[in-house]
Scaffold this active site. Structure first.
Site, PDB file in Angstrom:
ATOM      1  N   PRO A   9      29.805 -19.592 -29.723  1.00 39.89           N
ATOM      2  CA  PRO A   9      30.785 -18.975 -30.614  1.00 39.89           C
ATOM      3  C   PRO A   9      31.549 -19.975 -31.485  1.00 39.89           C
ATOM      4  CG  PRO A   9      31.570 -18.952 -28.345  1.00 39.89           C
ATOM      5  CD  PRO A   9      30.120 -19.356 -28.294  1.00 39.89           C
ATOM      6  N   ASN A  10      31.706 -19.568 -32.725  1.00 40.89           N
ATOM      7  CA  ASN A  10      32.501 -20.284 -33.737  1.00 40.89           C
ATOM      8  C   ASN A  10      31.832 -21.555 -34.267  1.00 40.89           C
ATOM      9  OD1 ASN A  10      34.762 -18.435 -33.616  1.00 40.89           O
ATOM     10  ND2 ASN A  10      35.159 -19.285 -31.596  1.00 40.89           N
ATOM     11  N   ARG A  17      35.730 -25.395 -39.921  1.00 43.62           N
ATOM     12  CA  ARG A  17      36.533 -25.072 -38.741  1.00 43.62           C
ATOM     13  C   ARG A  17      37.273 -26.315 -38.241  1.00 43.62           C
ATOM     14  NH1 ARG A  17      34.158 -24.250 -32.632  1.00 43.62           N
ATOM     15  NH2 ARG A  17      36.164 -23.739 -31.665  1.00 43.62           N
ATOM     16  N   TYR A  22      36.681 -31.168 -35.461  1.00 44.25           N
ATOM     17  CA  TYR A  22      35.230 -30.979 -35.362  1.00 44.25           C
ATOM     18  C   TYR A  22      34.432 -31.632 -36.488  1.00 44.25           C
ATOM     19  CZ  TYR A  22      36.551 -27.604 -31.767  1.00 44.25           C
ATOM     20  OH  TYR A  22      37.065 -27.027 -30.644  1.00 44.25           O
ATOM     21  N   ASN A  73      25.385 -26.330 -27.033  1.00 46.45           N
ATOM     22  CA  ASN A  73      26.836 -26.386 -27.147  1.00 46.45           C
ATOM     23  C   ASN A  73      27.288 -24.936 -27.067  1.00 46.45           C
ATOM     24  OD1 ASN A  73      29.516 -26.579 -27.708  1.00 46.45           O
ATOM     25  ND2 ASN A  73      29.291 -27.839 -29.560  1.00 46.45           N
ATOM     26  N   ALA A  76      33.381 -22.294 -26.417  1.00 45.05           N
ATOM     27  CA  ALA A  76      34.365 -21.913 -25.400  1.00 45.05           C
ATOM     28  C   ALA A  76      33.726 -21.286 -24.161  1.00 45.05           C
ATOM     29  CB  ALA A  76      35.392 -20.961 -26.003  1.00 45.05           C
ATOM     30  N   GLU A  97      23.985 -30.347 -21.907  1.00 45.35           N
ATOM     31  CA  GLU A  97      25.190 -29.759 -22.500  1.00 45.35           C
ATOM     32  C   GLU A  97      25.809 -30.775 -23.459  1.00 45.35           C
ATOM     33  OE1 GLU A  97      28.089 -28.737 -19.517  1.00 45.35           O
ATOM     34  OE2 GLU A  97      29.680 -28.405 -20.994  1.00 45.35           O
ATOM     35  N   HIS A  99      29.025 -31.423 -26.480  1.00 41.39           N
ATOM     36  CA  HIS A  99      30.248 -31.004 -27.178  1.00 41.39           C
ATOM     37  C   HIS A  99      30.573 -32.037 -28.238  1.00 41.39           C
ATOM     38  CE1 HIS A  99      31.133 -27.911 -24.225  1.00 41.39           C
ATOM     39  NE2 HIS A  99      30.799 -28.798 -23.296  1.00 41.39           N
ATOM     40  N   ARG A 106      41.272 -33.116 -23.976  1.00 44.06           N
ATOM     41  CA  ARG A 106      41.934 -32.006 -24.653  1.00 44.06           C
ATOM     42  C   ARG A 106      42.741 -31.158 -23.656  1.00 44.06           C
ATOM     43  NH1 ARG A 106      37.964 -29.110 -28.720  1.00 44.06           N
ATOM     44  NH2 ARG A 106      39.979 -28.172 -29.272  1.00 44.06           N
TER      45      ARG A 106
HETATM   46  C1  DQA Z   1      33.405 -27.495 -28.217  1.00 43.04           C
HETATM   47  C2  DQA Z   1      34.621 -27.618 -27.297  1.00 43.04           C
HETATM   48  C3  DQA Z   1      35.064 -26.258 -26.808  1.00 43.04           C
HETATM   49  O1  DQA Z   1      36.214 -26.396 -25.990  1.00 43.04           O
HETATM   50  C4  DQA Z   1      35.400 -25.363 -27.979  1.00 43.04           C
HETATM   51  O2  DQA Z   1      35.756 -24.070 -27.516  1.00 43.04           O
HETATM   52  C5  DQA Z   1      34.335 -25.295 -28.992  1.00 43.04           C
HETATM   53  C6  DQA Z   1      33.663 -26.549 -29.363  1.00 43.04           C
HETATM   54  C7  DQA Z   1      32.997 -28.859 -28.803  1.00 43.04           C
HETATM   55  O3  DQA Z   1      31.881 -28.941 -29.303  1.00 43.04           O
HETATM   56  O4  DQA Z   1      33.780 -29.799 -28.798  1.00 43.04           O
HETATM   57  O5  DQA Z   1      34.032 -24.260 -29.557  1.00 43.04           O
HETATM   58  O6  DQA Z   1      32.291 -27.014 -27.454  1.00 43.04           O
END
Ligand code: DQA
Length: 145
Positions: A9-10, A17, A22, A73, A76, A97, A99, A106
């Site tokens: 998501p997102n 964003r 990011y 990735n 959340a 995984e 990020h 964080r």
């Molecule tokens: C994320 C970190 C997550 O906490 C966040 O919700 C994201 C992006 C990252 O790539 O740093 O959507 O996965």
């Protein structure tokens, strides 16, 4: 070898964003880079992004027997979704995984991953470059096993 790249998501909004967190690289840029690296490594890359947890689960279930590994990735959902980890276990797909941010530096709610116990490896904090390192590392792990 076939590798699936999954984004949650997102992450479709990367580029605009919260760029201070990011960066300004778009998801299309990341996917394009991974395809170049995949070609260099002799690996087929498929890239998808879904905002919904159920869509991601369906995607992972569909990977069974079709790919050798996955780079994810999960955004959340990484912090909340035992269902995603279960889907990888059910599909028997080894995964890494990734990020963009260092989630351990964080907010407390981002410092735990539901996926990590099932992952072959975890990378965080390298920004968009982390996807490339994650792909290279995953391929290296799979070739060694
Ligand atoms: C994320 C970190 C997550 O906490 C966040 O919700 C994201 C992006 C990252 O790539 O740093 O959507 O996965």
């Amino acid at each position: 070898m076939k590798i699936a790249v999954l984004n949650g998501p997102n992450l479709n909004l990367l580029g605009t964003r919260e760029p201070a967190l990011y960066g300004t690289t778009t998801l299309a840029d990341i996917d394009a880079r991974l395809r170049v690296v995949g070609a260099e490594l002799g690996v087929d890359i498929s890239c998808v992004q879904h905002n919904g947890e159920g869509e991601l689960i369906a995607e992972i279930q569909g990977l069974r027997g079709r790919v050798d590994g996955a780079l994810i990735n999960a955004g959340a959902y990484s912090h909340t979704s035992l269902a995603l980890r279960d889907a990888f276990a059910a599909a028997e797909v080894p995964f890494v995984e990734v990020h963009l941010t260092n989630v351990y530096a964080r907010e407390p709610e981002r410092r735990h991953s539901m996926l990590a116990p099932g992952a072959r490896a975890v990378l965080c904090g390298f920004g968009a470059d982390g996807y490339e390192w994650g792909l290279r590392g995953l391929v290296s792990l799979l070739r060694a096993s």
